[in-house]
Design a protein around this motif. Structure first.
Motif, PDB file in Angstrom:
ATOM      1  N   ILE A 121      50.460  36.740  43.853  1.00  0.00           N
ATOM      2  CA  ILE A 121      49.758  36.015  42.790  1.00  0.00           C
ATOM      3  C   ILE A 121      48.409  35.515  43.286  1.00  0.00           C
ATOM      4  CG2 ILE A 121      49.827  33.933  41.367  1.00  0.00           C
ATOM      5  CD1 ILE A 121      52.867  34.348  41.153  1.00  0.00           C
ATOM      6  N   SER A 122      48.362  34.978  44.503  1.00  0.00           N
ATOM      7  CA  SER A 122      47.091  34.498  45.068  1.00  0.00           C
ATOM      8  C   SER A 122      46.078  35.623  45.185  1.00  0.00           C
ATOM      9  CB  SER A 122      47.327  33.865  46.442  1.00  0.00           C
ATOM     10  OG  SER A 122      48.137  32.722  46.335  1.00  0.00           O
ATOM     11  N   LYS A 123      46.545  36.786  45.619  1.00  0.00           N
ATOM     12  CA  LYS A 123      45.641  37.944  45.698  1.00  0.00           C
ATOM     13  C   LYS A 123      45.140  38.318  44.304  1.00  0.00           C
ATOM     14  CE  LYS A 123      45.297  42.788  47.041  1.00  0.00           C
ATOM     15  NZ  LYS A 123      44.729  43.154  45.720  1.00  0.00           N
ATOM     16  N   GLY A 124      46.037  38.309  43.331  1.00  0.00           N
ATOM     17  CA  GLY A 124      45.633  38.627  41.965  1.00  0.00           C
ATOM     18  C   GLY A 124      44.619  37.649  41.417  1.00  0.00           C
ATOM     19  N   VAL A 125      44.807  36.363  41.723  1.00  0.00           N
ATOM     20  CA  VAL A 125      43.852  35.336  41.278  1.00  0.00           C
ATOM     21  C   VAL A 125      42.495  35.561  41.920  1.00  0.00           C
ATOM     22  CG1 VAL A 125      43.309  32.875  41.362  1.00  0.00           C
ATOM     23  CG2 VAL A 125      45.618  33.611  40.754  1.00  0.00           C
ATOM     24  N   ASN A 126      42.478  35.867  43.216  1.00  0.00           N
ATOM     25  CA  ASN A 126      41.208  36.124  43.911  1.00  0.00           C
ATOM     26  C   ASN A 126      40.497  37.338  43.324  1.00  0.00           C
ATOM     27  OD1 ASN A 126      41.510  33.968  45.592  1.00  0.00           O
ATOM     28  ND2 ASN A 126      42.110  35.144  47.393  1.00  0.00           N
ATOM     29  N   ASP A 127      41.250  38.402  43.063  1.00  0.00           N
ATOM     30  CA  ASP A 127      40.646  39.605  42.469  1.00  0.00           C
ATOM     31  C   ASP A 127      40.079  39.286  41.089  1.00  0.00           C
ATOM     32  OD1 ASP A 127      41.416  40.959  44.715  1.00  0.00           O
ATOM     33  OD2 ASP A 127      43.174  41.912  43.792  1.00  0.00           O
ATOM     34  N   GLN A 128      40.844  38.543  40.303  1.00  0.00           N
ATOM     35  CA  GLN A 128      40.382  38.191  38.959  1.00  0.00           C
ATOM     36  C   GLN A 128      39.159  37.281  39.020  1.00  0.00           C
ATOM     37  OE1 GLN A 128      42.570  35.410  36.215  1.00  0.00           O
ATOM     38  NE2 GLN A 128      43.057  37.327  35.169  1.00  0.00           N
ATOM     39  N   ARG A 129      39.139  36.362  39.987  1.00  0.00           N
ATOM     40  CA  ARG A 129      37.992  35.472  40.122  1.00  0.00           C
ATOM     41  C   ARG A 129      36.726  36.263  40.441  1.00  0.00           C
ATOM     42  NH1 ARG A 129      39.835  32.110  43.833  1.00  0.00           N
ATOM     43  NH2 ARG A 129      40.505  30.485  42.381  1.00  0.00           N
ATOM     44  N   GLY A 130      36.857  37.276  41.312  1.00  0.00           N
ATOM     45  CA  GLY A 130      35.702  38.111  41.618  1.00  0.00           C
ATOM     46  C   GLY A 130      35.196  38.855  40.396  1.00  0.00           C
ATOM     47  N   GLU A 131      36.114  39.394  39.592  1.00  0.00           N
ATOM     48  CA  GLU A 131      35.712  40.081  38.361  1.00  0.00           C
ATOM     49  C   GLU A 131      35.074  39.102  37.375  1.00  0.00           C
ATOM     50  OE1 GLU A 131      39.302  41.784  36.968  1.00  0.00           O
ATOM     51  OE2 GLU A 131      39.505  43.211  38.632  1.00  0.00           O
ATOM     52  N   ASP A 132      35.617  37.890  37.314  1.00  0.00           N
ATOM     53  CA  ASP A 132      35.072  36.882  36.407  1.00  0.00           C
ATOM     54  C   ASP A 132      33.656  36.482  36.788  1.00  0.00           C
ATOM     55  OD1 ASP A 132      37.306  36.866  34.857  1.00  0.00           O
ATOM     56  OD2 ASP A 132      38.129  34.981  35.619  1.00  0.00           O
ATOM     57  N   LEU A 133      33.430  36.309  38.098  1.00  0.00           N
ATOM     58  CA  LEU A 133      32.085  35.934  38.547  1.00  0.00           C
ATOM     59  C   LEU A 133      31.079  37.033  38.220  1.00  0.00           C
ATOM     60  CD1 LEU A 133      32.857  34.244  41.981  1.00  0.00           C
ATOM     61  CD2 LEU A 133      32.124  33.136  39.871  1.00  0.00           C
ATOM     62  N   ALA A 134      31.500  38.274  38.388  1.00  0.00           N
ATOM     63  CA  ALA A 134      30.611  39.387  38.025  1.00  0.00           C
ATOM     64  C   ALA A 134      30.307  39.349  36.528  1.00  0.00           C
ATOM     65  CB  ALA A 134      31.248  40.714  38.412  1.00  0.00           C
ATOM     66  N   LEU A 135      31.324  39.019  35.715  1.00  0.00           N
ATOM     67  CA  LEU A 135      31.117  38.911  34.274  1.00  0.00           C
ATOM     68  C   LEU A 135      30.153  37.781  33.942  1.00  0.00           C
ATOM     69  CD1 LEU A 135      31.826  39.558  31.309  1.00  0.00           C
ATOM     70  CD2 LEU A 135      33.789  38.002  31.548  1.00  0.00           C
ATOM     71  N   SER A 136      30.316  36.633  34.609  1.00  0.00           N
ATOM     72  CA  SER A 136      29.420  35.497  34.335  1.00  0.00           C
ATOM     73  C   SER A 136      27.982  35.837  34.691  1.00  0.00           C
ATOM     74  CB  SER A 136      29.881  34.259  35.115  1.00  0.00           C
ATOM     75  OG  SER A 136      29.675  34.413  36.503  1.00  0.00           O
TER      76      SER A 136
END
Length: 737
Positions: free
Chosen positions: A162-177
């Motif tokens: 789950i932590s890895k998934g959150v980190n991956d999602q956070r990276g995608e989110d930052l790119a989106l922002s």
């Protein structure tokens, strides 16, 4: 201090090439040093607070600390589970996992109560926070087993996945922002300046400041460990203040250029801008840094990491405005001066008149300022009532520490987690009761913990255990530490899970192991961690808020030599922070906006959000306070009456402050599109606060107050008493400020 911006601008203007090269060499050096040293990540011990932290420290002392654990579920792709096929897949999983160096142990398969799922638990080596780094090979092996058994669904979840998934999602989110905020920022700057070159300067300096700050934060992490949130904040704050500071400086230089009408050189114009906007940037940056530094008083690794990232990126943004920006402006200005005669000749040949300077404010700003100008008392009362009304929902603020149950279900491991807890509800929450005594009392402590385990069976909030199953107590090899695990079939943020912790601490432990004198006992686990963290923050809030108010007041008094202006600044910052927190509670604590903003309400606000936001909002509000009041003070120095100075200062700062606010609102608002609820809440609150501060506070409340107070606003001095430059700026007499 007053002349430092001018002197730095003068050197930079006269040595433009060296200044530009030096700046980018500094950025490369910071990044290189950061990459070479790497980031020192916070360890599990850095997050320990309260009773839960003491309990985890005791468990670690006895070698009984919680280990990162992955759960592999095996179920039928369709129809009823074939136990022979599932058993073969479980053996395959067990064999593959035991061959991995990242794995410490693999438990025997366990069948769910309904018989539809077979579960294999895998314990990883190393501390809990290291699990997300070591989980990738496990995920690969799980996928390979699934491919070898196509009739079965083999899937994996657990805190590491789950932590890895959150980190991956956070990276995608930052790119989106970035994809959202950067284009809007560029468009805003193009509208403000009407020039691609001038619009590119703020963006270039903001991005280079972010890069330098990221490198410096890696270096700083070896003094204060990084909690994994600093980089996010550097990007968030860096783009906002980096563009803002450059924007204020650029607008002032263009204003002076228009006023001079070609009579002054680019070097002289840059020095004039440095004497006014440059000094305001220094004061503003110091205000943000000082206010953010109060987060260190929370003695929390996450807040310390946030404070370090903010302080570094603001300091670097201020440095870029004082060093390389004057050099860039002089370089661009010289090119403009060389091309000016040619452009004028072309316009004359075409019969077009010379362009007239645009007015400082348009119809919109004029309309917004009219109420304060014509009826300041009424405008003040109505504006304050509106802000208080928006702040009212904050009185119902509820805090929760968001755990894995609150993460986005777009993460595959979270989808598996939901299926896991559906089949094995006892894995929702585990309370860990840890006791420490002397080795001689190990048997006595163990029996008391067994009695505790039996006692909670009568409590409906705890998982019911089979009648013949005895509570399992683990004891350290030296007999000093003992641990009892108690499961609760409810999610960690739920009222039932929180209530079960209260029953355990207040009723069950005092009636059993708590009666043993000389035995130290504490409860840890996901629920205990969250509740103790919220309590820790609540206890630190008065201290942090008190110092924040004091430092904001002292910084404003130091900047403007006025006690009244200092008090006004504190009150206005409280108004904007309170209104934004009220809006945050109104939107995120309920469920009515879930579909609109794509989030699942926690029924509360993430515990770190309010304290962090109040501190950051005070710092950002000081930005606008300093720039607006500086223009008012400057107008007073030039001989205008108190009323004329207020109107002149507001008029001249309204457009640039609003343009800066648009950039900030866009940057912060982009975070509302992210998946993580905590980041959504931060972005929303910051965007709302900046919008309210720029429009309501700076265009209505502040001018109304200053118009009503007149000269009394500058007590014990007068607006022209302190800011007058003591050193002549090139090309201008000494009295110009």
């Amino acid at each position: 201090m007053r002349q430092l911006p001018v002197r730095m601008a003068r050197w930079s203007a006269r040595h433009a090439g060296r200044a530009i090269a030096g700046w980018f060499a500094f950025v490369v050096l910071c990044l290189g040093a950061g990459i070479a040293m790497g980031t020192d990540q916070a360890t599990t011990e850095d997050f320990w607070v309260g009773e839960a932290g003491r309990a985890e420290a005791m468990a670690t002392e006895g070698g009984l600390e919680r280990s990162p654990t992955e759960r592999i579920m095996i179920r039928a792709r369709s129809g009823q589970l074939d136990m022979a096929a599932a058993g073969a897949a479980a053996q395959d999983v067990t064999a593959r996992m035991r061959d991995l160096p990242e794995v410490e142990s693999v438990a025997a398969p366990v069948r769910s109560e309904d018989g539809e799922v077979l579960l294999v638990s895998v314990v990883l080596n190393g501390p809990e926070l290291e699990g997300k780094k070591n989980v990738v090979p496990l995920l690969e092996q799980t996928a390979a087993v699934g491919a070898d058994h196509p009739d079965l669904v083999v899937e994996e979840t657990g805190s590491p996945a789950i932590s890895k998934g959150v980190n991956d999602q956070r990276g995608e989110d930052l790119a989106l922002s970035e994809r959202i905020s950067l284009p809007v920022t560029v468009i805003t700057l193009l509208i403000v300046f009407g020039s691609v070159t001038m619009a590119g300067v703020p963006l270039l300096l903001a991005l280079s400041s972010i890069a330098a700050a990221m490198g410096l934060s890696m270096v700083a992490s070896h003094v204060m460990p990084d909690a994994g949130v600093g980089m996010n904040l550097i990007l968030l704050i860096g783009l906002a203040v980096g563009v803002d500071y450059t924007l204020f400086y650029l607008k002032r230089e263009r204003e002076e250029r228009a006023r001079a009408g070609g009579r002054l050189s680019s070097e002289a114009l840059v020095e004039l801008a440095a004497a006014t906007a440059g000094r305001a940037i220094v004061v503003s940056g110091l205000a943000v840094i000082v206010s953010t530094a109060t987060l260190y008083l929370a003695t929390d690794v996450i807040f310390s990491s946030l404070a370090t990232g903010t302080i570094l990126v603001v300091a670097v943004a201020v440095a870029s405005s004082l060093t390389v920006l004057p050099a860039l402006l002089v370089t661009i200005g010289r090119r403009t001066e060389r091309l000016a005669p040619r452009r004028a000749a072309r316009r004359a040949k075409r019969g077009k008149p010379a362009r007239a300077g645009k007015p400082e404010t348009g119809r919109v700003f004029g309309a917004l300022l009219r109420p304060a100008r014509t009826r300041p008392a009424l405008t003040l009362c109505l504006s304050v009532l509106v802000m208080l009304g928006l702040a009212a929902p904050a009185l119902g603020l509820k805090l929760v520490d968001p755990g894995k149950d609150t993460f986005s279900r777009d993460i595959p491991a979270m989808q598996v987690y939901d299926r896991l807890t559906g089949s094995f509800p006892e894995l929702f929450v585990t309370h860990e009761v840890v006791s420490r005594s002397t080795p001689e009392r190990a048997a006595e402590v163990k029996q008391a913990l067994v009695d505790l385990g039996r006692r909670v069976q009568a409590d409906p909030l705890f998982t019911e255990r089979a009648e013949d199953a005895e509570p399992t107590v683990r004891t350290s090899t030296d007999g000093r530490i003992s641990v009892l695990e108690l499961s609760v079939p409810h999610p960690a943020p739920s009222a039932e899970a929180i209530e079960s912790l209260g029953h355990l601490r207040q009723d069950h432990i005092p009636a059993t192991v708590g009666q043993l004198s000389g035995v130290e006992t504490g409860v840890s686990g996901d629920v205990a961690r969250g509740r103790d963290y919220v309590t820790h923050e609540s206890d630190k809030l008065p201290l942090v808020l008190g110092f924040l108010l004091l430092m904001t007041f002292l910084m404003t008094v130091w900047a403007f030599r006025s006690v009244v202006i200092g008090a006004i600044g504190v009150v206005l910052n409280l108004l904007s922070a309170g209104a934004s927190l009220g809006m945050l509670v109104l939107v995120f604590q309920g469920t009515w906006a879930e579909g609109l903003l794509a989030f699942d309400s926690l029924g509360a606000i993430a515990s770190r959000v309010p304290l962090f936001l109040v501190v950051i909002l005070f710092g950002l509000s000081m930005d606008y306070q300093v720039f607006v009041v500086s223009r008012i003070q400057e107008a007073g120095q030039n001989g205008l009456s108190a009323r004329e100075a207020v109107l002149e200062g507001i008029n001249r700062s309204a457009k640039v402050v609003t343009s800066a606010a648009i950039v900030m609102v866009t940057v912060f608002g982009a975070f509302v599109a992210l998946h993580l609820t905590e980041m959504k809440q931060m972005g929303f609150c910051l965007a709302v606060a900046v919008l309210l501060d720029a429009v309501v506070i700076r265009l209505m409340v502040l001018p109304s107050v200053l118009l009503l107070l007149g000269e009394r606003a500058w007590w014990p001095g007068r607006p022209g008493r302190t800011e007058r430059s003591q050193e002549p700026v090139a090309g201008q007499p000494a009295e110009v400020g």
